[in-house]
Design an enzyme around this catalytic site. Structure first.
Site, PDB file in Angstrom:
ATOM      1  N   TYR A  16      92.346  43.694  42.634  1.00  0.00           N
ATOM      2  CA  TYR A  16      92.740  42.168  42.855  1.00  0.00           C
ATOM      3  C   TYR A  16      91.499  41.479  43.536  1.00  0.00           C
ATOM      4  O   TYR A  16      91.192  40.062  43.084  1.00  0.00           O
ATOM      5  CB  TYR A  16      93.890  41.998  43.893  1.00  0.00           C
ATOM      6  CG  TYR A  16      94.481  40.712  44.118  1.00  0.00           C
ATOM      7  CD1 TYR A  16      95.103  39.894  43.213  1.00  0.00           C
ATOM      8  CD2 TYR A  16      94.301  40.297  45.376  1.00  0.00           C
ATOM      9  CE1 TYR A  16      95.537  38.537  43.753  1.00  0.00           C
ATOM     10  CE2 TYR A  16      94.482  38.912  45.775  1.00  0.00           C
ATOM     11  CZ  TYR A  16      95.101  37.996  44.827  1.00  0.00           C
ATOM     12  OH  TYR A  16      95.645  36.871  45.293  1.00  0.00           O
TER      13      TYR A  16
ATOM     14  N   TYR B 256     100.050  25.692  43.561  1.00  0.00           N
ATOM     15  CA  TYR B 256     100.787  26.039  44.833  1.00  0.00           C
ATOM     16  C   TYR B 256     102.095  25.174  44.952  1.00  0.00           C
ATOM     17  O   TYR B 256     102.744  24.571  44.090  1.00  0.00           O
ATOM     18  CB  TYR B 256     100.013  26.068  45.854  1.00  0.00           C
ATOM     19  CG  TYR B 256      98.666  26.623  45.866  1.00  0.00           C
ATOM     20  CD1 TYR B 256      98.475  27.895  45.107  1.00  0.00           C
ATOM     21  CD2 TYR B 256      97.500  26.064  46.461  1.00  0.00           C
ATOM     22  CE1 TYR B 256      97.168  28.390  45.100  1.00  0.00           C
ATOM     23  CE2 TYR B 256      96.266  26.494  46.314  1.00  0.00           C
ATOM     24  CZ  TYR B 256      96.008  27.806  45.741  1.00  0.00           C
ATOM     25  OH  TYR B 256      94.832  28.151  45.635  1.00  0.00           O
TER      26      TYR B 256
ATOM     27  N   LYS C 143      94.389  34.134  38.618  1.00  0.00           N
ATOM     28  CA  LYS C 143      95.823  34.627  38.230  1.00  0.00           C
ATOM     29  C   LYS C 143      96.363  34.431  36.956  1.00  0.00           C
ATOM     30  O   LYS C 143      97.065  35.100  36.246  1.00  0.00           O
ATOM     31  CB  LYS C 143      96.708  34.102  39.417  1.00  0.00           C
ATOM     32  CG  LYS C 143      96.589  34.628  40.649  1.00  0.00           C
ATOM     33  CD  LYS C 143      97.396  33.980  41.682  1.00  0.00           C
ATOM     34  CE  LYS C 143      97.284  34.360  43.159  1.00  0.00           C
ATOM     35  NZ  LYS C 143      97.330  33.615  44.212  1.00  0.00           N
TER      36      LYS C 143
ATOM     37  N   SER D  43      92.446  32.292  43.213  1.00  0.00           N
ATOM     38  CA  SER D  43      93.743  32.242  42.451  1.00  0.00           C
ATOM     39  C   SER D  43      93.538  31.752  41.091  1.00  0.00           C
ATOM     40  O   SER D  43      94.838  31.877  40.232  1.00  0.00           O
ATOM     41  CB  SER D  43      94.747  31.460  43.238  1.00  0.00           C
ATOM     42  OG  SER D  43      95.302  32.151  44.387  1.00  0.00           O
TER      43      SER D  43
ATOM     44  N   VAL E   1      91.353  28.963  46.291  1.00  0.00           N
ATOM     45  CA  VAL E   1      91.082  28.656  47.579  1.00  0.00           C
ATOM     46  C   VAL E   1      89.400  28.536  47.757  1.00  0.00           C
ATOM     47  O   VAL E   1      89.001  28.258  48.737  1.00  0.00           O
ATOM     48  CB  VAL E   1      91.476  29.708  48.785  1.00  0.00           C
ATOM     49  CG1 VAL E   1      92.889  29.450  49.185  1.00  0.00           C
ATOM     50  CG2 VAL E   1      91.351  30.858  48.420  1.00  0.00           C
TER      51      VAL E   1
HETATM   52  N1  GLN Z   1      91.894  35.867  46.975  1.00  0.00           N
HETATM   53  C1  GLN Z   1      92.842  34.672  47.507  1.00  0.00           C
HETATM   54  C2  GLN Z   1      94.041  35.455  48.306  1.00  0.00           C
HETATM   55  O1  GLN Z   1      94.605  36.296  47.521  1.00  0.00           O
HETATM   56  C3  GLN Z   1      93.444  33.907  46.417  1.00  0.00           C
HETATM   57  C4  GLN Z   1      94.108  32.832  47.077  1.00  0.00           C
HETATM   58  C5  GLN Z   1      94.265  31.571  46.411  1.00  0.00           C
HETATM   59  O2  GLN Z   1      93.105  31.126  45.745  1.00  0.00           O
HETATM   60  N2  GLN Z   1      95.159  30.681  46.571  1.00  0.00           N
HETATM   61  O3  GLN Z   1      94.212  35.029  49.377  1.00  0.00           O
END
Ligand code: GLN
Length: 309
Positions: free
Chosen positions: A193, A245, A68, A65, A263
């Site tokens: 993605y 988050y 992002k 994430s 994550v």
């Molecule tokens: N690739 C992960 C997903 O889309 C990224 C989520 C994350 O790092 N919180 O679930």
């Protein structure tokens, strides 16, 4: 310009490392379970181009994430704020990062912000290019420039592992496609993605990239403006309000800097006008944040007092 191990940071790493025993590896992306849960690394890159580091600093990890923030910066720079914010909002959700719930209750079904999966999938769908190859090449070139390392790439193993198991992210895409928020082919968006999430680097490269945001979009070493000032500001604001988050409020209280976690256990930290921070430790708490990584940032804040509040 120097880059060296820091005894002080090593001490903090020693203190924080035991916390990793209380966390779990992300298992919904099977390849992430191969990580060593005891790893902990940190690097700080300042605006004079100096860096210090400690722990398992050579260990690479995927951005997940954290990517992002980078896709948002890239898309904002390429197509502008108006286009982007027509399709994605600016508000924190208070829900887990992969939640579908608010998409149904908010009208139009536009994701609340670009730091949750739904919002990030929209942002990825907006990466310009006439075909997926061109979209990917443009984005990867941008990430390479930010880290100052032309060898940065994604892990094919991680990408395939996520691509073949991403039922929930596909569901988010299809829901938004139904409501006209996403245009384009869902499989192509998913490929792009999962590639961006699988980009790998170590904590030093992550810290260097953070220093660009800390320096208002300018490369601290060359002075080159890599991201427009206003876009760097937007990214840092989202990092404060939504970067950790549904624990972003608590993180703002306890550490108080723009940050974004993934994550994989990575955390990107930005101390405006001071430095970028890269942290990695793969054992996560129940909200998906790195346990020892978060603890380490708390300890660093106690020592260096870097909260912006
Ligand atoms: N690739 C992960 C997903 O889309 C990224 C989520 C994350 O790092 N919180 O679930």
């Amino acid at each position: 310009m120097t880059c060296q191990v820091s005894r002080e940071l090593e001490q903090l790493v020693l203190q924080a490392r035991p916390y990793s025993a209380h966390g779990n590896l992300a298992s919904y992306i099977p390849a992430l379970e191969k990580a060593n849960p005891n790893h902990l690394s940190v690097a700080i890159f300042d605006l004079d181009g100096n860096c210090i580091y400690a722990g398992d600093y050579k260990q690479k990890f995927s951005l997940q994430s954290i990517s992002k923030v980078l896709s948002l910066a890239y898309v904002l720079a390429r197509i502008g704020e108006e286009e982007v914010f027509q399709r994605v909002g600016m508000e924190p959700t208070g829900d887990p990062f992969n939640s579908i719930a608010k998409l149904e209750t908010v009208k139009p079904s536009k994701p609340l912000n670009p730091m949750i999966n739904a919002g990030a999938l929209v942002v990825t769908s907006l990466i310009p290019g006439t075909n997926p190859r061109e979209q990917w090449d443009g984005f990867l070139a941008f990430v390479r420039t930010l880290t100052g390392n032309q060898k940065i790439d994604y892990s094919q193993e991680l990408q395939e592992s996520e691509f073949t198991t991403s039922y929930l992210n596909r569901a988010l895409c299809f829901f938004m496609k139904q409501h006209g928020i996403i245009v384009g082919e869902v499989e192509e968006i998913m490929e792009l993605y999962t590639k961006q999430c699988s980009i790998e680097m170590n904590c030093l490269e992550l810290a260097q990239l953070g220093a660009v945001f800390a320096n208002n979009g300018r490369n601290p070493v060359t002075g080159e403006q890599l991201i427009p000032v206003q876009i760097a500001r937007i990214c840092k604001t989202f990092m404060v309000t939504c970067g950790m988050y549904n624990a972003s409020g608590e993180f703002a209280m306890k550490v108080g800097i723009p940050a974004k976690s993934g994550v994989s256990g990575g955390i990107l930290g930005v101390i405006p006008n001071r430095c970028g921070i890269g942290v990695f430790s793969p054992a996560l708490d129940e909200k998906g944040n790195s346990l020892a990584g978060w603890k380490l940032l708390e300890l660093m804040n106690e020592k260096y007092n870097f909260s912006i509040f």
